[in-house]
Design a protein around this motif. Structure first.
Motif, PDB file in Angstrom:
ATOM      1  N   PRO A 120       0.865  -1.255   0.208  1.00  0.00           N
ATOM      2  CA  PRO A 120       0.360   0.016  -0.154  1.00  0.00           C
ATOM      3  C   PRO A 120       0.811   1.321  -0.027  1.00  0.00           C
ATOM      4  O   PRO A 120       0.454   2.309  -0.705  1.00  0.00           O
ATOM      5  CB  PRO A 120      -0.803  -0.115   1.360  1.00  0.00           C
ATOM      6  CG  PRO A 120      -0.226  -1.241   2.291  1.00  0.00           C
ATOM      7  CD  PRO A 120       0.505  -1.961   1.260  1.00  0.00           C
ATOM      8  N   GLU A 121       1.971   1.148   0.746  1.00  0.00           N
ATOM      9  CA  GLU A 121       2.906   2.475   0.670  1.00  0.00           C
ATOM     10  C   GLU A 121       3.279   2.812  -0.581  1.00  0.00           C
ATOM     11  O   GLU A 121       3.801   3.933  -0.805  1.00  0.00           O
ATOM     12  CB  GLU A 121       3.796   2.361   1.744  1.00  0.00           C
ATOM     13  CG  GLU A 121       4.750   0.997   1.573  1.00  0.00           C
ATOM     14  CD  GLU A 121       4.271  -0.053   2.544  1.00  0.00           C
ATOM     15  OE1 GLU A 121       5.068  -0.754   3.130  1.00  0.00           O
ATOM     16  OE2 GLU A 121       3.040  -0.263   2.602  1.00  0.00           O
ATOM     17  N   GLY A 123       1.499   2.415  -3.298  1.00  0.00           N
ATOM     18  CA  GLY A 123       0.244   2.609  -4.119  1.00  0.00           C
ATOM     19  C   GLY A 123      -0.290   1.371  -4.741  1.00  0.00           C
ATOM     20  O   GLY A 123      -0.883   1.575  -5.818  1.00  0.00           O
ATOM     21  N   SER A 275      -8.604   5.484   5.005  1.00  0.00           N
ATOM     22  CA  SER A 275      -7.719   6.071   4.134  1.00  0.00           C
ATOM     23  C   SER A 275      -7.761   5.075   2.765  1.00  0.00           C
ATOM     24  O   SER A 275      -8.121   4.000   2.958  1.00  0.00           O
ATOM     25  CB  SER A 275      -6.228   5.826   4.678  1.00  0.00           C
ATOM     26  OG  SER A 275      -6.163   6.458   5.811  1.00  0.00           O
ATOM     27  N   TYR A 277      -5.290   4.165  -0.915  1.00  0.00           N
ATOM     28  CA  TYR A 277      -4.077   4.089  -1.315  1.00  0.00           C
ATOM     29  C   TYR A 277      -3.962   3.945  -2.841  1.00  0.00           C
ATOM     30  O   TYR A 277      -4.835   3.110  -3.352  1.00  0.00           O
ATOM     31  CB  TYR A 277      -3.245   2.734  -0.616  1.00  0.00           C
ATOM     32  CG  TYR A 277      -2.984   3.150   0.767  1.00  0.00           C
ATOM     33  CD1 TYR A 277      -1.808   3.694   1.153  1.00  0.00           C
ATOM     34  CD2 TYR A 277      -3.724   2.607   1.751  1.00  0.00           C
ATOM     35  CE1 TYR A 277      -1.521   3.975   2.649  1.00  0.00           C
ATOM     36  CE2 TYR A 277      -3.750   2.983   3.220  1.00  0.00           C
ATOM     37  CZ  TYR A 277      -2.587   3.334   3.610  1.00  0.00           C
ATOM     38  OH  TYR A 277      -2.187   3.588   4.966  1.00  0.00           O
TER      39      TYR A 277
END
Length: 342
Positions: A120-121, A123, A275, A277
């Motif tokens: 996820p970090e 994307g 959130s 992503y």
């Protein structure tokens, strides 16, 4: 070792009577009347065995390929079973998080499957170098379910090798305006593109999809396919969904979905603690929120079904997949969601 992920879980298991369905990625308001009419008209031919020729030709024309590059299947799910049976890879790799049926089919056929997990970090964006060079069968979705990320076609081309089968699941590609990253018409050695008519046209109960690949690969897949796998009504649907009118209607639906998705993302941005992503490009979005399992049950109690995310390798209990719906449905859903998160 027992796998921690339930690869057989799908969104339809989340839906129940009286619930607003945001768990299944089938376009709302489908199938359209003209498609129902085409399917209904085929029922007078049920006494005869299905003849796929006209439907194969229609799909070939729709994508600008020769008919020997098309194999009709009983939905995309059958295509993955055929792939698992027809090919004997030494090192199959599935890029996750993604639709779990390809890996489930490979495992069921006795293959030992390796995973590449997108983060996820990052994307959930593909780094082609993360896929082992010795992988001789690679499966990736585009746009990917459940992340909604659309990978550049050039990144997927980097995965191609002379001795590799590259399977690209494009089940949701017709929901992307213009299909700019599609490889459906590409001539790449080892490429197998899987498409579905289920999502855009609301045909989950009919089971119709197809494979686009080089003739030699189509022959291998066809050799392990049962006789008459696609019913006469499904063939009629394939013909109807491949003509110019249908392609234009699907293009307009893709624009509508893009507008509705932007509205959903805008509304979700007002929900505390939630959130997303990456860049969403499909008819669903993936959301991260602490306590997602409890939140999902609370949403059910308020009349809304969403898809749990913890059955997808690479995700965990704090993920939910939410289908794109018309703006009024989204507004009602996010109001309940925001109240619960407060």
């Amino acid at each position: 070792m027992v796998d921690a992920f339930d690869l057989e879980h799908h969104g339809d298991l989340e839906v129940g009577e009286g619930l607003v369905d945001l768990a299944v990625n089938v376009r709302a308001g489908t199938p359209p009347p003209w498609l129902v009419d085409a399917i209904t008209a085929s029922l007078t031919e049920l006494a005869a065995y299905p003849r796929p020729g006209a439907a194969v030709n229609a799909v070939a024309r729709r994508h600008g390929v020769s008919p020997d590059r098309v194999l009709l299947t009983a939905g995309a799910a059958e295509a993955f079973v055929l792939i698992a049976r027809a090919f004997r890879p030494r090192h199959p790799v599935v890029v996750h998080p993604q639709f779990t049926e390809p890996e489930a089919a490979l495992r069921s056929a006795g293959h030992l499957v390796d995973r590449v997990i997108l983060r996820p970090e990052d994307g959930f964006v593909l780094d082609p170098s993360a896929v082992p060079r010795d992988a001789d069968l690679v499966v990736i979705g585009n746009p990917t379910n459940p992340t909604s990320v659309l990978h550049p076609a050039d990144s997927l081309r980097e995965l191609a090798r002379p001795d590799r089968i590259l399977v690209v699941d494009e089940a949701f590609m017709d929901a992307v305006p213009g299909e700019p990253e599609s490889l459906a018409c590409a001539s790449i050695p080892g490429l197998v593109v899987v498409r579905s008519l289920t999502k855009t046209w609301g045909l989950a109960g009919l089971r119709v999809g197809y494979v686009l690949a080089a003739p030699s690969l189509i022959e291998q897949l066809s050799a392990v396919q049962p006789q008459w796998p696609v019913s006469t009504p499904a063939l009629a649907a394939a013909i109807a969904c491949s003509n110019e009118r249908a392609v234009m209607e699907a293009a307009q639906a893709a624009l509508d979905i893009s507008r509705q998705r932007a509205h959903l993302l805008d509304k979700l941005g007002t929900a505390d603690g939630l959130s997303t992503y990456g860049v969403a490009s499909a008819p669903f979005v993936l959301a991260h929120v602490r306590g997602a399992a409890e939140l999902r049950e609370s949403l059910r109690a308020q009349g809304f079904a969403v898809r749990r995310g913890d059955t997808f390798p690479g995700l965990g209990p704090d993920w939910l997949r939410i289908a794109v719906r018309p703006e009024d449905v989204t507004d009602g859903f996010v109001k309940v969601l925001a109240d619960l998160l407060r």
